[in-house]
Design a protein around this motif. Structure first.
Motif, PDB file in Angstrom:
ATOM      1  N   VAL A  29      65.609  15.082  43.171  1.00  0.00           N
ATOM      2  CA  VAL A  29      66.379  13.873  42.850  1.00  0.00           C
ATOM      3  C   VAL A  29      66.809  13.893  41.386  1.00  0.00           C
ATOM      4  CG1 VAL A  29      66.249  11.359  42.609  1.00  0.00           C
ATOM      5  CG2 VAL A  29      65.329  12.471  44.660  1.00  0.00           C
ATOM      6  N   ASP A  30      65.890  14.159  40.496  1.00  0.00           N
ATOM      7  CA  ASP A  30      66.200  14.108  39.061  1.00  0.00           C
ATOM      8  C   ASP A  30      67.189  15.180  38.630  1.00  0.00           C
ATOM      9  OD1 ASP A  30      64.629  11.908  38.429  1.00  0.00           O
ATOM     10  OD2 ASP A  30      62.843  13.108  38.021  1.00  0.00           O
ATOM     11  N   ASN A  31      67.137  16.352  39.247  1.00  0.00           N
ATOM     12  CA  ASN A  31      67.893  17.496  38.743  1.00  0.00           C
ATOM     13  C   ASN A  31      69.111  17.888  39.567  1.00  0.00           C
ATOM     14  OD1 ASN A  31      65.979  17.838  36.633  1.00  0.00           O
ATOM     15  ND2 ASN A  31      64.620  18.929  38.051  1.00  0.00           N
ATOM     16  N   ALA A  32      69.096  17.593  40.859  1.00  0.00           N
ATOM     17  CA  ALA A  32      70.197  18.055  41.716  1.00  0.00           C
ATOM     18  C   ALA A  32      71.070  16.933  42.253  1.00  0.00           C
ATOM     19  CB  ALA A  32      69.636  18.869  42.890  1.00  0.00           C
ATOM     20  N   PHE A  33      70.633  15.683  42.140  1.00  0.00           N
ATOM     21  CA  PHE A  33      71.461  14.546  42.572  1.00  0.00           C
ATOM     22  C   PHE A  33      72.328  14.143  41.380  1.00  0.00           C
ATOM     23  CE2 PHE A  33      68.863  12.692  46.354  1.00  0.00           C
ATOM     24  CZ  PHE A  33      68.650  13.968  46.848  1.00  0.00           C
ATOM     25  N   ILE A  34      73.433  14.840  41.212  1.00  0.00           N
ATOM     26  CA  ILE A  34      74.173  14.798  39.949  1.00  0.00           C
ATOM     27  C   ILE A  34      75.395  13.879  39.989  1.00  0.00           C
ATOM     28  CG2 ILE A  34      75.604  16.225  38.411  1.00  0.00           C
ATOM     29  CD1 ILE A  34      73.634  18.510  38.938  1.00  0.00           C
ATOM     30  N   ALA A  35      76.077  13.825  41.114  1.00  0.00           N
ATOM     31  CA  ALA A  35      77.345  13.103  41.141  1.00  0.00           C
ATOM     32  C   ALA A  35      77.510  12.336  42.456  1.00  0.00           C
ATOM     33  CB  ALA A  35      78.512  14.084  40.977  1.00  0.00           C
ATOM     34  N   TYR A  36      78.518  11.438  42.449  1.00  0.00           N
ATOM     35  CA  TYR A  36      78.877  10.656  43.634  1.00  0.00           C
ATOM     36  C   TYR A  36      77.684   9.808  44.100  1.00  0.00           C
ATOM     37  CZ  TYR A  36      82.034  14.624  43.148  1.00  0.00           C
ATOM     38  OH  TYR A  36      82.834  15.590  42.634  1.00  0.00           O
ATOM     39  N   ASN A  37      77.511   9.614  45.388  1.00  0.00           N
ATOM     40  CA  ASN A  37      76.411   8.747  45.820  1.00  0.00           C
ATOM     41  C   ASN A  37      75.054   9.405  45.673  1.00  0.00           C
ATOM     42  OD1 ASN A  37      77.230   6.073  46.488  1.00  0.00           O
ATOM     43  ND2 ASN A  37      78.476   6.954  48.117  1.00  0.00           N
ATOM     44  N   ALA A  38      75.003  10.718  45.523  1.00  0.00           N
ATOM     45  CA  ALA A  38      73.733  11.355  45.157  1.00  0.00           C
ATOM     46  C   ALA A  38      73.281  10.858  43.784  1.00  0.00           C
ATOM     47  CB  ALA A  38      73.873  12.874  45.153  1.00  0.00           C
ATOM     48  N   ALA A  39      74.218  10.737  42.857  1.00  0.00           N
ATOM     49  CA  ALA A  39      73.881  10.227  41.525  1.00  0.00           C
ATOM     50  C   ALA A  39      73.460   8.768  41.593  1.00  0.00           C
ATOM     51  CB  ALA A  39      75.064  10.391  40.578  1.00  0.00           C
ATOM     52  N   ARG A  40      74.132   7.995  42.467  1.00  0.00           N
ATOM     53  CA  ARG A  40      73.727   6.592  42.610  1.00  0.00           C
ATOM     54  C   ARG A  40      72.319   6.499  43.191  1.00  0.00           C
ATOM     55  NH1 ARG A  40      77.991   7.411  40.959  1.00  0.00           N
ATOM     56  NH2 ARG A  40      76.631   7.735  39.174  1.00  0.00           N
ATOM     57  N   LEU A  41      71.978   7.403  44.107  1.00  0.00           N
ATOM     58  CA  LEU A  41      70.633   7.406  44.666  1.00  0.00           C
ATOM     59  C   LEU A  41      69.609   7.799  43.602  1.00  0.00           C
ATOM     60  CD1 LEU A  41      68.713   7.029  47.006  1.00  0.00           C
ATOM     61  CD2 LEU A  41      69.298   9.326  47.807  1.00  0.00           C
ATOM     62  N   ARG A  42      69.975   8.748  42.751  1.00  0.00           N
ATOM     63  CA  ARG A  42      69.093   9.093  41.642  1.00  0.00           C
ATOM     64  C   ARG A  42      68.887   7.882  40.729  1.00  0.00           C
ATOM     65  NH1 ARG A  42      72.258  12.024  38.440  1.00  0.00           N
ATOM     66  NH2 ARG A  42      72.362  10.376  36.861  1.00  0.00           N
ATOM     67  N   GLU A  43      69.968   7.188  40.426  1.00  0.00           N
ATOM     68  CA  GLU A  43      69.870   5.995  39.589  1.00  0.00           C
ATOM     69  C   GLU A  43      69.013   4.929  40.263  1.00  0.00           C
ATOM     70  OE1 GLU A  43      73.951   5.021  39.082  1.00  0.00           O
ATOM     71  OE2 GLU A  43      74.339   6.634  37.653  1.00  0.00           O
ATOM     72  N   ALA A  44      69.144   4.805  41.591  1.00  0.00           N
ATOM     73  CA  ALA A  44      68.326   3.844  42.334  1.00  0.00           C
ATOM     74  C   ALA A  44      66.853   4.197  42.223  1.00  0.00           C
ATOM     75  CB  ALA A  44      68.765   3.812  43.801  1.00  0.00           C
ATOM     76  N   CYS A  45      66.525   5.464  42.416  1.00  0.00           N
ATOM     77  CA  CYS A  45      65.137   5.917  42.301  1.00  0.00           C
ATOM     78  C   CYS A  45      64.582   5.640  40.907  1.00  0.00           C
ATOM     79  CB  CYS A  45      65.048   7.414  42.601  1.00  0.00           C
ATOM     80  SG  CYS A  45      65.301   7.866  44.322  1.00  0.00           S
ATOM     81  N   GLN A  46      65.386   5.926  39.896  1.00  0.00           N
ATOM     82  CA  GLN A  46      64.921   5.772  38.525  1.00  0.00           C
ATOM     83  C   GLN A  46      64.834   4.302  38.125  1.00  0.00           C
ATOM     84  OE1 GLN A  46      67.740   8.299  36.493  1.00  0.00           O
ATOM     85  NE2 GLN A  46      66.566  10.166  36.914  1.00  0.00           N
ATOM     86  N   LEU A  47      65.786   3.469  38.564  1.00  0.00           N
ATOM     87  CA  LEU A  47      65.716   2.043  38.274  1.00  0.00           C
ATOM     88  C   LEU A  47      64.462   1.439  38.892  1.00  0.00           C
ATOM     89  CD1 LEU A  47      66.926  -0.652  37.259  1.00  0.00           C
ATOM     90  CD2 LEU A  47      68.136  -0.815  39.446  1.00  0.00           C
ATOM     91  N   PHE A  48      64.235   1.750  40.168  1.00  0.00           N
ATOM     92  CA  PHE A  48      63.078   1.203  40.862  1.00  0.00           C
ATOM     93  C   PHE A  48      61.778   1.636  40.184  1.00  0.00           C
ATOM     94  CE2 PHE A  48      59.907   1.358  44.371  1.00  0.00           C
ATOM     95  CZ  PHE A  48      59.932   0.013  44.726  1.00  0.00           C
ATOM     96  N   THR A  49      61.679   2.911  39.864  1.00  0.00           N
ATOM     97  CA  THR A  49      60.418   3.471  39.379  1.00  0.00           C
ATOM     98  C   THR A  49      60.176   3.207  37.897  1.00  0.00           C
ATOM     99  OG1 THR A  49      60.609   5.201  41.053  1.00  0.00           O
ATOM    100  CG2 THR A  49      59.078   5.600  39.245  1.00  0.00           C
ATOM    101  N   GLN A  50      61.214   3.301  37.090  1.00  0.00           N
ATOM    102  CA  GLN A  50      61.028   3.200  35.646  1.00  0.00           C
ATOM    103  C   GLN A  50      61.099   1.768  35.120  1.00  0.00           C
ATOM    104  OE1 GLN A  50      63.938   5.871  33.910  1.00  0.00           O
ATOM    105  NE2 GLN A  50      63.207   7.614  35.112  1.00  0.00           N
ATOM    106  N   LYS A  51      61.801   0.880  35.826  1.00  0.00           N
ATOM    107  CA  LYS A  51      61.982  -0.482  35.311  1.00  0.00           C
ATOM    108  C   LYS A  51      61.433  -1.556  36.246  1.00  0.00           C
ATOM    109  CE  LYS A  51      65.939   0.690  32.407  1.00  0.00           C
ATOM    110  NZ  LYS A  51      67.327   0.343  31.992  1.00  0.00           N
ATOM    111  N   MET A  52      61.767  -1.467  37.540  1.00  0.00           N
ATOM    112  CA  MET A  52      61.344  -2.519  38.465  1.00  0.00           C
ATOM    113  C   MET A  52      59.838  -2.516  38.700  1.00  0.00           C
ATOM    114  SD  MET A  52      64.605  -2.284  41.096  1.00  0.00           S
ATOM    115  CE  MET A  52      63.901  -3.334  42.368  1.00  0.00           C
ATOM    116  N   LEU A  53      59.182  -1.384  38.494  1.00  0.00           N
ATOM    117  CA  LEU A  53      57.736  -1.308  38.717  1.00  0.00           C
ATOM    118  C   LEU A  53      56.910  -1.605  37.469  1.00  0.00           C
ATOM    119  CD1 LEU A  53      57.390   1.732  41.166  1.00  0.00           C
ATOM    120  CD2 LEU A  53      57.384  -0.720  41.673  1.00  0.00           C
ATOM    121  N   GLU A  54      57.554  -2.125  36.434  1.00  0.00           N
ATOM    122  CA  GLU A  54      56.793  -2.580  35.276  1.00  0.00           C
ATOM    123  C   GLU A  54      55.865  -3.725  35.696  1.00  0.00           C
ATOM    124  OE1 GLU A  54      56.842  -1.565  31.719  1.00  0.00           O
ATOM    125  OE2 GLU A  54      57.328   0.147  32.995  1.00  0.00           O
TER     126      GLU A  54
END
Length: 385
Positions: A29-54
């Protein structure tokens, strides 16, 4: 003279490492989901994990589409609850009804969506796209709920959260008698005191069976006003810091004592009525009750609905800002990923569990009375001005 580098070229250079048989999902996810909706999914994973789980963020999840029949209650939602990554839920009633099949030992099967429905009807097989199950599964689940709601504790009006909490105890007991474990979302939510709401309680087989029992004099009725106020109270308590601080509410002369402010996040799987019911908590607080608030802090949606049709399912977080549903200052953190939830949810779940340690479960159902005290105190205060 060297040309000045454009500020638009500051993004990560696209040069991913080759995928191998040893590549882990979170790294993929971090390294290969680079563009288009793969990138949005990466952003979703990172938003959920890095910010929403505070620790100071309270997470509400909304469910539409037939997710539990596809096994996502077992594979994703229950693990997220156990890890403390889901604090409260709003869903279609159908997801809770079909979830119950698993908890009472009934089976669902993979099928072929091209099979003739006329043939399936003759075989008494019911189809949810490519999920097949015997018609008796519906009859047995109906019978289970009808027996449950005959109990004395159900003979009164109640919120859907109270109903699901009480019913979840019976599903949990049935799981244990059958030697099953972690098969039902209702059972897990009861065990971890996660409030489960249904925005349209009559629009499911659970509601249909409640209606049938009312013809026999059963007194159970769902109170939508309780649902509206309880969900708003959860959000207000989250924003006022009462949830993450763990302190009990004290009210003096109509004013609640305040802790350090907290944050509220909404994770939307699909759209529909549950999405609106979760987001309308802020207009309920601000517009209707007149309480000073600014909107949810985090907005994460997985959807296949387009915004240009005007439907709520496709409405963007920017549009939600105009209603007061989302804090405009937090809009840069909002993510919409246009993808099937059955693809996105397992990936987000695996990513979060790999990248974030479990949080302490908040057990919000056990504090709903306290949150309602806060809502009433702030409502009374706002109307004295």
């Amino acid at each position: 003279m060297a040309k000045k580098r454009s500020k638009f070229l500051r993004g990560r250079r696209i040069d991913p490492a080759p995928i191998t048989g040893e590549t882990k999902l979170a790294d993929l996810v971090d390294n290969a989901f680079i563009a288009y909706n793969a990138a949005r999914l990466r952003e979703a994973c990172q938003l959920f994990t890095q910010k929403m789980l505070e620790p100071d963020v309270t997470i509400g999840v909304t469910l539409t589409g037939a997710l539990t029949p596809a096994g996502l209650g077992i594979s994703a939602l229950i693990p997220l609850i156990q890890a403390g990554f889901i604090d409260w839920i709003i869903s279609t009633g159908a997801n809770f009804y079909h979830d119950t099949h698993f908890g009472i030992g009934l089976s669902m099967h993979e099928g072929n969506a091209q099979t003739s429905d006329i043939v399936l009807r003759d075989e008494q097989v019911v189809r949810i796209y490519d999920i097949f199950f015997d018609y008796s599964v519906l009859l047995d689940t109906d019978a289970f709920f009808r027996r449950v709601i005959e109990g004395p504790e159900f003979q009164r009006p109640m919120s859907t959260a109270e109903f699901h909490y009480l019913a979840g105890r019976y599903v949990l007991e049935r799981e244990r008698k059958l030697g099953l474990k972690n098969k039902s979302l209702l059972a897990a939510a009861h065990e971890y005191a996660v409030p489960l709401y249904t925005s349209s309680p009559g629009d499911s087989s659970i509601g249909m069976n409640v209606a049938a029992k009312s013809l026999q004099g059963n007194k159970l009725a769902f109170d939508p006003s309780l649902d509206v106020n309880e969900t708003a109270a959860i959000v207000l308590a989250a924003k006022r810091g009462l949830i993450h601080s763990g302190r009990n509410l004290t009210v003096r002369k109509g004013a609640a004592t305040r802790s350090k402010p907290g944050r509220s996040a909404i994770f939307i799987l699909g759209g529909g009525s549950p999405k609106n019911f979760a987001l309308q908590t802020e207009p309920q607080i601000q517009e209707v009750l007149g309480i000073d608030e600014r909107g949810h802090d985090y907005f994460l949606q997985i959807t296949d609905a387009r915004p240009d049709t005007g439907g709520l399912s496709g409405a963007t977080p920017g549009e939600a800002v105009s209603w007061g549903k989302v804090d405009p200052d937090r809009l840069p953190d909002a993510v919409v990923c246009y993808l099937d939830s059955t693809v996105a949810l397992p990936i987000i779940t695996a990513y979060a569990l790999a990248r974030h340690k479990p949080r302490e479960t908040k057990r919000l159902y056990e504090r709903c009375g306290e949150f309602m005290e806060l809502l009433l105190a702030e409502y009374q205060k706002s109307h004295r001005k």
